[in-house]
Motif scaffolding. Structure first.
Motif, PDB file in Angstrom:
ATOM      1  N   PRO A 127       0.822  -1.204   0.072  1.00  0.00           N
ATOM      2  CA  PRO A 127      -0.010  -0.054  -0.050  1.00  0.00           C
ATOM      3  C   PRO A 127       0.911   1.257  -0.025  1.00  0.00           C
ATOM      4  O   PRO A 127       0.202   2.346  -0.366  1.00  0.00           O
ATOM      5  CB  PRO A 127      -0.872  -0.128   1.210  1.00  0.00           C
ATOM      6  CG  PRO A 127      -0.120  -1.161   2.167  1.00  0.00           C
ATOM      7  CD  PRO A 127       0.784  -2.027   1.244  1.00  0.00           C
ATOM      8  N   GLY A 128       2.120   1.109   0.396  1.00  0.00           N
ATOM      9  CA  GLY A 128       3.070   2.484   0.315  1.00  0.00           C
ATOM     10  C   GLY A 128       3.519   2.667  -1.178  1.00  0.00           C
ATOM     11  O   GLY A 128       3.301   2.014  -1.901  1.00  0.00           O
ATOM     12  N   PHE A 129       4.571   3.492  -0.912  1.00  0.00           N
ATOM     13  CA  PHE A 129       5.343   4.024  -2.105  1.00  0.00           C
ATOM     14  C   PHE A 129       6.170   2.758  -2.628  1.00  0.00           C
ATOM     15  O   PHE A 129       6.730   1.835  -1.965  1.00  0.00           O
ATOM     16  CB  PHE A 129       6.301   5.080  -2.083  1.00  0.00           C
ATOM     17  CG  PHE A 129       5.833   6.397  -1.835  1.00  0.00           C
ATOM     18  CD1 PHE A 129       4.995   7.062  -2.854  1.00  0.00           C
ATOM     19  CD2 PHE A 129       6.113   7.229  -0.831  1.00  0.00           C
ATOM     20  CE1 PHE A 129       4.423   8.137  -2.972  1.00  0.00           C
ATOM     21  CE2 PHE A 129       5.332   8.530  -0.689  1.00  0.00           C
ATOM     22  CZ  PHE A 129       4.636   8.860  -1.808  1.00  0.00           C
ATOM     23  N   GLN A 130       5.877   2.510  -4.138  1.00  0.00           N
ATOM     24  CA  GLN A 130       6.739   1.455  -4.537  1.00  0.00           C
ATOM     25  C   GLN A 130       8.174   2.019  -4.625  1.00  0.00           C
ATOM     26  O   GLN A 130       9.209   0.984  -4.685  1.00  0.00           O
ATOM     27  CB  GLN A 130       6.279   1.071  -5.939  1.00  0.00           C
ATOM     28  CG  GLN A 130       4.668   1.127  -6.011  1.00  0.00           C
ATOM     29  CD  GLN A 130       4.233  -0.260  -5.175  1.00  0.00           C
ATOM     30  OE1 GLN A 130       4.779  -1.289  -5.357  1.00  0.00           O
ATOM     31  NE2 GLN A 130       3.232   0.220  -4.131  1.00  0.00           N
ATOM     32  N   GLU A 131       8.358   3.082  -4.831  1.00  0.00           N
ATOM     33  CA  GLU A 131       9.817   3.692  -4.902  1.00  0.00           C
ATOM     34  C   GLU A 131       9.726   5.202  -4.684  1.00  0.00           C
ATOM     35  O   GLU A 131       8.702   5.774  -5.158  1.00  0.00           O
ATOM     36  CB  GLU A 131      10.438   3.496  -6.339  1.00  0.00           C
ATOM     37  CG  GLU A 131      11.595   4.018  -6.318  1.00  0.00           C
ATOM     38  CD  GLU A 131      12.322   3.727  -7.918  1.00  0.00           C
ATOM     39  OE1 GLU A 131      13.248   3.044  -7.918  1.00  0.00           O
ATOM     40  OE2 GLU A 131      12.126   4.516  -8.644  1.00  0.00           O
ATOM     41  N   VAL A 132      10.590   5.753  -3.812  1.00  0.00           N
ATOM     42  CA  VAL A 132      10.946   7.088  -3.678  1.00  0.00           C
ATOM     43  C   VAL A 132      12.226   7.542  -4.394  1.00  0.00           C
ATOM     44  O   VAL A 132      13.206   6.925  -4.175  1.00  0.00           O
ATOM     45  CB  VAL A 132      10.908   7.686  -2.179  1.00  0.00           C
ATOM     46  CG1 VAL A 132      11.221   9.100  -2.085  1.00  0.00           C
ATOM     47  CG2 VAL A 132       9.432   7.111  -1.838  1.00  0.00           C
ATOM     48  N   ARG A 133      12.163   8.638  -5.173  1.00  0.00           N
ATOM     49  CA  ARG A 133      13.322   9.367  -5.738  1.00  0.00           C
ATOM     50  C   ARG A 133      13.599  10.591  -5.183  1.00  0.00           C
ATOM     51  O   ARG A 133      12.736  11.441  -5.323  1.00  0.00           O
ATOM     52  CB  ARG A 133      12.984   9.326  -7.194  1.00  0.00           C
ATOM     53  CG  ARG A 133      13.262   8.086  -7.754  1.00  0.00           C
ATOM     54  CD  ARG A 133      12.742   8.039  -9.369  1.00  0.00           C
ATOM     55  NE  ARG A 133      11.496   8.770  -9.718  1.00  0.00           N
ATOM     56  CZ  ARG A 133      10.334   7.982  -9.260  1.00  0.00           C
ATOM     57  NH1 ARG A 133      10.323   6.739  -8.752  1.00  0.00           N
ATOM     58  NH2 ARG A 133       9.106   8.380  -9.601  1.00  0.00           N
ATOM     59  N   VAL A 134      14.749  10.953  -4.413  1.00  0.00           N
ATOM     60  CA  VAL A 134      15.174  11.989  -3.843  1.00  0.00           C
ATOM     61  C   VAL A 134      16.354  12.528  -4.822  1.00  0.00           C
ATOM     62  O   VAL A 134      17.114  12.021  -5.187  1.00  0.00           O
ATOM     63  CB  VAL A 134      15.753  11.958  -2.550  1.00  0.00           C
ATOM     64  CG1 VAL A 134      16.199  13.321  -2.058  1.00  0.00           C
ATOM     65  CG2 VAL A 134      14.509  11.357  -1.551  1.00  0.00           C
ATOM     66  N   THR A 135      16.112  13.919  -5.174  1.00  0.00           N
ATOM     67  CA  THR A 135      17.342  14.717  -5.759  1.00  0.00           C
ATOM     68  C   THR A 135      17.795  15.831  -4.927  1.00  0.00           C
ATOM     69  O   THR A 135      16.840  16.492  -4.507  1.00  0.00           O
ATOM     70  CB  THR A 135      16.731  15.318  -7.083  1.00  0.00           C
ATOM     71  OG1 THR A 135      16.217  14.258  -7.959  1.00  0.00           O
ATOM     72  CG2 THR A 135      17.982  15.827  -8.012  1.00  0.00           C
ATOM     73  N   VAL A 136      19.037  15.912  -4.603  1.00  0.00           N
ATOM     74  CA  VAL A 136      19.539  16.817  -3.943  1.00  0.00           C
ATOM     75  C   VAL A 136      20.626  17.880  -4.825  1.00  0.00           C
ATOM     76  O   VAL A 136      21.289  17.114  -5.683  1.00  0.00           O
ATOM     77  CB  VAL A 136      20.376  16.533  -2.710  1.00  0.00           C
ATOM     78  CG1 VAL A 136      20.800  17.831  -1.809  1.00  0.00           C
ATOM     79  CG2 VAL A 136      19.191  15.728  -1.832  1.00  0.00           C
ATOM     80  N   ASP A 137      20.473  18.917  -4.872  1.00  0.00           N
ATOM     81  CA  ASP A 137      21.476  20.027  -5.709  1.00  0.00           C
ATOM     82  C   ASP A 137      21.792  21.008  -4.510  1.00  0.00           C
ATOM     83  O   ASP A 137      21.440  21.466  -3.724  1.00  0.00           O
ATOM     84  CB  ASP A 137      20.146  20.919  -6.480  1.00  0.00           C
ATOM     85  CG  ASP A 137      19.699  20.235  -7.806  1.00  0.00           C
ATOM     86  OD1 ASP A 137      20.104  19.404  -8.364  1.00  0.00           O
ATOM     87  OD2 ASP A 137      18.265  20.238  -7.773  1.00  0.00           O
ATOM     88  N   ILE A 138      23.127  20.676  -4.769  1.00  0.00           N
ATOM     89  CA  ILE A 138      24.268  21.611  -3.866  1.00  0.00           C
ATOM     90  C   ILE A 138      25.111  22.234  -4.380  1.00  0.00           C
ATOM     91  O   ILE A 138      25.828  21.658  -5.696  1.00  0.00           O
ATOM     92  CB  ILE A 138      24.634  20.381  -2.624  1.00  0.00           C
ATOM     93  CG1 ILE A 138      25.277  21.206  -1.544  1.00  0.00           C
ATOM     94  CG2 ILE A 138      25.676  19.454  -3.427  1.00  0.00           C
ATOM     95  CD1 ILE A 138      25.375  20.249  -0.393  1.00  0.00           C
ATOM     96  N   ASP A 139      25.774  23.281  -4.102  1.00  0.00           N
ATOM     97  CA  ASP A 139      26.718  23.931  -4.683  1.00  0.00           C
ATOM     98  C   ASP A 139      27.630  24.620  -3.594  1.00  0.00           C
ATOM     99  O   ASP A 139      27.138  24.694  -2.490  1.00  0.00           O
ATOM    100  CB  ASP A 139      26.711  24.762  -5.855  1.00  0.00           C
ATOM    101  CG  ASP A 139      25.903  26.015  -5.632  1.00  0.00           C
ATOM    102  OD1 ASP A 139      26.062  26.615  -4.460  1.00  0.00           O
ATOM    103  OD2 ASP A 139      25.104  26.472  -6.540  1.00  0.00           O
ATOM    104  N   GLY A 140      28.611  25.246  -3.885  1.00  0.00           N
ATOM    105  CA  GLY A 140      29.409  25.842  -2.836  1.00  0.00           C
ATOM    106  C   GLY A 140      30.862  25.622  -3.244  1.00  0.00           C
ATOM    107  O   GLY A 140      31.334  25.230  -4.292  1.00  0.00           O
ATOM    108  N   PRO A 141      31.728  26.168  -2.261  1.00  0.00           N
ATOM    109  CA  PRO A 141      33.199  26.143  -2.739  1.00  0.00           C
ATOM    110  C   PRO A 141      33.930  24.513  -2.423  1.00  0.00           C
ATOM    111  O   PRO A 141      35.030  24.644  -2.714  1.00  0.00           O
ATOM    112  CB  PRO A 141      33.732  26.989  -1.755  1.00  0.00           C
ATOM    113  CG  PRO A 141      32.880  27.282  -0.673  1.00  0.00           C
ATOM    114  CD  PRO A 141      31.614  26.819  -1.043  1.00  0.00           C
ATOM    115  N   ALA A 142      32.890  23.715  -1.718  1.00  0.00           N
ATOM    116  CA  ALA A 142      33.529  22.524  -1.564  1.00  0.00           C
ATOM    117  C   ALA A 142      34.005  21.543  -2.854  1.00  0.00           C
ATOM    118  O   ALA A 142      33.333  22.128  -3.909  1.00  0.00           O
ATOM    119  CB  ALA A 142      32.970  21.724  -0.572  1.00  0.00           C
TER     120      ALA A 142
END
Length: 177
Positions: A127-142
Motif C-alpha cells: 500500500p505504500g510507495f513502490q519507490e521514492v526518488r530524492v534529488t539534492v542539488d548542492i553547490d559551494g566552494p567544496a
C-alpha cells in the motif's frame, strides 16, 4: 513532485554548538539521549484529519480521486515533506560538523504509489510507495568529493530516511467504548 526552495545557507556555527551541548548532556545523563515526539489525530471532512503535533496543527486530506476534497496535502505528500525537511536539516547539520561550506541547497522528491495496494485490489501490491526518488542539488566552494562524502553521512544519519529504509516496530492499541 515535492520541492524545497533554494537559497544560500549561512554558516553561523550554531549547529555545532547544539551538537556539543547535546553530547555533554547525554554524557552526563545517557537517558537524555531519548526524545519522545507525539502526535494525535481527529477526523475532519469525508476522509481528512487534523493532526496535533506538539504546539502545531496540520490538516491532512486526500485528492477527490481518493475520496477527499483536496483541501490539504495527503499523508504520503506529508511523508515526502518530512523526508525532504529531514534531509535539509541533516545536510546543514553535518556540513557544519564536517566543515563543508554549502552555497545553495535544494531537495525534491517524488514517489510512485500504486492504489491497488491501498484499495486492496490485489494481494501483491504494497500500500505504500513502490519507490521514492530524492534529488539534492548542492553547490559551494567544496569539492565534489566532499559533497559526495556529505551525502553518504547524511544518508547514514537522516532519521526520516532511516524510518523508510529500516523496519520500525509499530504497536497499535485499540481502545473500544
Amino acid at each position: 513532485m515535492t520541492t524545497a526552495t533554494t537559497h544560500t545557507i549561512p554558516d553561523t556555527g550554531e549547529l555545532n554548538a547544539i551538537a556539543s551541548a547535546t553530547a555533554a548532556a547525554v554524557s552526563a545523563n545517557p537517558a537524555a539521549a531519548v526524545a519522545v515526539f507525539t502526535a494525535s489525530a481527529t477526523p475532519n471532512g469525508r476522509v481528512g484529519s487534523d493532526i496535533a503535533l506538539g504546539t502545531h496543527t496540520v490538516s491532512v486530506d486526500e485528492p477527490p480521486a481518493l475520496g477527499g476534497d483536496g483541501s490539504a496535502a495527503n499523508p504520503v505528500e506529508y511523508y515526502l515533506a518530512a523526508l525532504l525537511s529531514c534531509q535539509i536539516v541533516t545536510y546543514r547539520f553535518w556540513a557544519q560538523r564536517l566543515g563543508i561550506e554549502i552555497g545553495n541547497l535544494r531537495a525534491s522528491a517524488e514517489g510512485d504509489l500504486d492504489v491497488n495496494g491501498f484499495f486492496g485490489l490485489d494481494g501483491q501490491t504494497r500500500p505504500g510507495f513502490q519507490e521514492v526518488r530524492v534529488t539534492v542539488d548542492i553547490d559551494g566552494p567544496a569539492t565534489e568529493e566532499q559533497y559526495r562524502e556529505l551525502q553518504r553521512v547524511v544518508d547514514e544519519h537522516c532519521p526520516v530516511l532511516d524510518l523508510t529504509t529500516s523496519p520500525t516496530p509499530v504497536h497499535t492499541t485499540l481502545n473500544v467504548g
